[in-house]
Scaffold this active site. Structure first.
Site, PDB file in Angstrom:
ATOM      1  N   GLY A 265       0.827  -1.203   0.000  1.00  0.00           N
ATOM      2  CA  GLY A 265       0.000   0.000   0.000  1.00  0.00           C
ATOM      3  C   GLY A 265       0.853   1.241   0.000  1.00  0.00           C
ATOM      4  O   GLY A 265       0.499   2.261   0.599  1.00  0.00           O
TER       5      GLY A 265
ATOM      6  N   ASN B 245      -0.751  -7.126  -5.489  1.00  0.00           N
ATOM      7  CA  ASN B 245      -2.075  -7.321  -4.918  1.00  0.00           C
ATOM      8  C   ASN B 245      -1.909  -8.281  -3.753  1.00  0.00           C
ATOM      9  O   ASN B 245      -1.608  -9.462  -3.952  1.00  0.00           O
ATOM     10  CB  ASN B 245      -3.023  -7.893  -5.970  1.00  0.00           C
ATOM     11  CG  ASN B 245      -4.438  -8.113  -5.445  1.00  0.00           C
ATOM     12  OD1 ASN B 245      -4.672  -8.086  -4.228  1.00  0.00           O
ATOM     13  ND2 ASN B 245      -5.370  -8.357  -6.341  1.00  0.00           N
ATOM     14  N   VAL B 246      -2.078  -7.802  -2.533  1.00  0.00           N
ATOM     15  CA  VAL B 246      -1.788  -8.629  -1.361  1.00  0.00           C
ATOM     16  C   VAL B 246      -2.782  -9.769  -1.207  1.00  0.00           C
ATOM     17  O   VAL B 246      -2.571 -10.661  -0.375  1.00  0.00           O
ATOM     18  CB  VAL B 246      -1.749  -7.782  -0.068  1.00  0.00           C
ATOM     19  CG1 VAL B 246      -0.687  -6.710  -0.165  1.00  0.00           C
ATOM     20  CG2 VAL B 246      -3.112  -7.190   0.257  1.00  0.00           C
TER      21      VAL B 246
ATOM     22  N   ASN C 228       1.163  -2.594   5.281  1.00  0.00           N
ATOM     23  CA  ASN C 228       0.400  -1.353   5.443  1.00  0.00           C
ATOM     24  C   ASN C 228      -0.904  -1.355   4.648  1.00  0.00           C
ATOM     25  O   ASN C 228      -1.847  -0.657   5.031  1.00  0.00           O
ATOM     26  CB  ASN C 228       1.270  -0.166   5.012  1.00  0.00           C
ATOM     27  CG  ASN C 228       0.474   1.109   4.858  1.00  0.00           C
ATOM     28  OD1 ASN C 228       0.078   1.732   5.827  1.00  0.00           O
ATOM     29  ND2 ASN C 228       0.219   1.498   3.608  1.00  0.00           N
TER      30      ASN C 228
ATOM     31  N   SER D 197      -4.423  -0.360  14.063  1.00  0.00           N
ATOM     32  CA  SER D 197      -5.306   0.803  14.190  1.00  0.00           C
ATOM     33  C   SER D 197      -5.915   0.777  15.574  1.00  0.00           C
ATOM     34  O   SER D 197      -5.982  -0.272  16.224  1.00  0.00           O
ATOM     35  CB  SER D 197      -6.421   0.719  13.129  1.00  0.00           C
ATOM     36  OG  SER D 197      -7.488   1.597  13.420  1.00  0.00           O
TER      37      SER D 197
ATOM     38  N   TYR E 135     -13.797  -4.146   9.317  1.00  0.00           N
ATOM     39  CA  TYR E 135     -12.523  -3.480   9.610  1.00  0.00           C
ATOM     40  C   TYR E 135     -12.058  -3.819  11.015  1.00  0.00           C
ATOM     41  O   TYR E 135     -10.890  -4.144  11.231  1.00  0.00           O
ATOM     42  CB  TYR E 135     -12.678  -1.966   9.436  1.00  0.00           C
ATOM     43  CG  TYR E 135     -11.378  -1.211   9.488  1.00  0.00           C
ATOM     44  CD1 TYR E 135     -10.459  -1.315   8.446  1.00  0.00           C
ATOM     45  CD2 TYR E 135     -11.063  -0.382  10.563  1.00  0.00           C
ATOM     46  CE1 TYR E 135      -9.258  -0.613   8.470  1.00  0.00           C
ATOM     47  CE2 TYR E 135      -9.871   0.317  10.599  1.00  0.00           C
ATOM     48  CZ  TYR E 135      -8.971   0.196   9.550  1.00  0.00           C
ATOM     49  OH  TYR E 135      -7.789   0.884   9.592  1.00  0.00           O
TER      50      TYR E 135
ATOM     51  N   ALA F 246     -12.888  -6.464  12.795  1.00  0.00           N
ATOM     52  CA  ALA F 246     -12.523  -7.881  12.829  1.00  0.00           C
ATOM     53  C   ALA F 246     -11.127  -8.093  12.256  1.00  0.00           C
ATOM     54  O   ALA F 246     -10.319  -8.853  12.810  1.00  0.00           O
ATOM     55  CB  ALA F 246     -13.546  -8.710  12.047  1.00  0.00           C
TER      56      ALA F 246
ATOM     57  N   LYS G 213      -8.646  -5.831  12.002  1.00  0.00           N
ATOM     58  CA  LYS G 213      -7.580  -5.185  12.777  1.00  0.00           C
ATOM     59  C   LYS G 213      -7.392  -5.833  14.149  1.00  0.00           C
ATOM     60  O   LYS G 213      -6.251  -5.931  14.632  1.00  0.00           O
ATOM     61  CB  LYS G 213      -7.861  -3.686  12.909  1.00  0.00           C
ATOM     62  CG  LYS G 213      -7.733  -2.916  11.599  1.00  0.00           C
ATOM     63  CD  LYS G 213      -6.335  -3.046  10.990  1.00  0.00           C
ATOM     64  CE  LYS G 213      -6.168  -2.189   9.752  1.00  0.00           C
ATOM     65  NZ  LYS G 213      -4.797  -2.268   9.180  1.00  0.00           N
TER      66      LYS G 213
END
Length: 243
Positions: free
Chosen positions: A16, A66-67, A93, A144, A157, A159, A161
């Site tokens: 990213g 593309n991860v 990231n 985060s 999000y 779940a 993080k």
């Protein structure tokens, strides 16, 4: 504390890396004389960041990554080693989100978010350990405050993080046995497109510049070999998602 000469020349892969915090991390590491791989799903944007770094005297290369294309990741990392001779730092990231109530969250979007934010870092870290255990290294996962608290309309999000934070601590335990340091960097709100594009009415005075977080990441890499930081939190002074 390690000196600049001990960090200089290390090879760092930043996922990213074409925008927001990722691009600031790339610029900062290049300023510390590291060879920076700007990895992003948007190759043209990554090339723009890499060109900017090169024009400012740093060393950078852009790659398309593309991860969530898990099968391609071993080849991508092996190509970096073949080109640069090593992979010393991995910074996971890349991240996405969809702001919507749980009742309206499509299953495919849930899977996309977890694949990008959690499974991608798992596969990248797994392959990085395969390379780094021979020569030590650092893995830094960008987490985060969403891994510490919860708010509405961000179920996937949260779940991802919360999962990434737990995974990072597990990776920290296993990585130490291989001489690889693993750190979770828990970021508070930043002035990046990730927030500004989705919440145009947000009070930017409550956010921190991403360069502040990038500078903390660079300092983690200066830590002596005998010590490791498993987790660090970087908040703006007016953080609204934290007491």
């Amino acid at each position: 504390m390690q000196t600049q000469s001990q960090v200089s020349g290390k090879v760092a892969l930043v996922t990213g890396g074409a925008s927001g915090l990722g691009s600031e991390i790339c610029r900062t590491l290049a300023n510390h004389e590291m060879k920076t791989i700007v990895a992003d799903i948007h190759l043209e944007k990554a090339q723009k960041i890499a060109k900017e770094i090169e024009q400012n005297g740093g060393k950078a290369t852009a790659i398309e990554l593309n991860v969530t294309n898990f099968e391609k990741i071993p080849e991508k990392l092996d190509n970096i080693v073949q080109q640069y001779g090593s992979l010393d730092v991995l910074i996971n990231n890349a991240g996405i989100d969809l702001t919507t109530p749980i009742t309206e969250m499509p299953v495919n979007k849930w899977n996309d978010i977890l694949s990008t934010n959690l499974t991608g870092p798992f596969v990248l870290s797994k392959e990085a350990l395969r390379i780094m255990h021979k020569k030590k290294g650092n893995i830094i996962n960008i987490v985060s405050t969403a891994a510490k608290r919860s708010w509405a309309n961000a179920s996937a999000y949260h779940a991802s993080k919360w999962g990434l934070l737990g995974f990072t601590h597990a990776l920290h335990v296993e990585g130490r046995e291989m001489g690889v340091k693993v750190t979770a960097v828990i970021c508070g709100g930043m002035r990046t497109p990730f927030l500004l594009d989705r919440f145009p009415d947000i009070d930017i005075s409550t956010l921190q510049p991403p360069s502040n977080v990038a500078n903390v990441i660079s300092q983690i890499l200066y830590l002596p070999h005998e010590s490791v930081i498993p987790e660090v939190m970087v908040l703006p002074m007016k953080e609204t998602s934290w007491p």
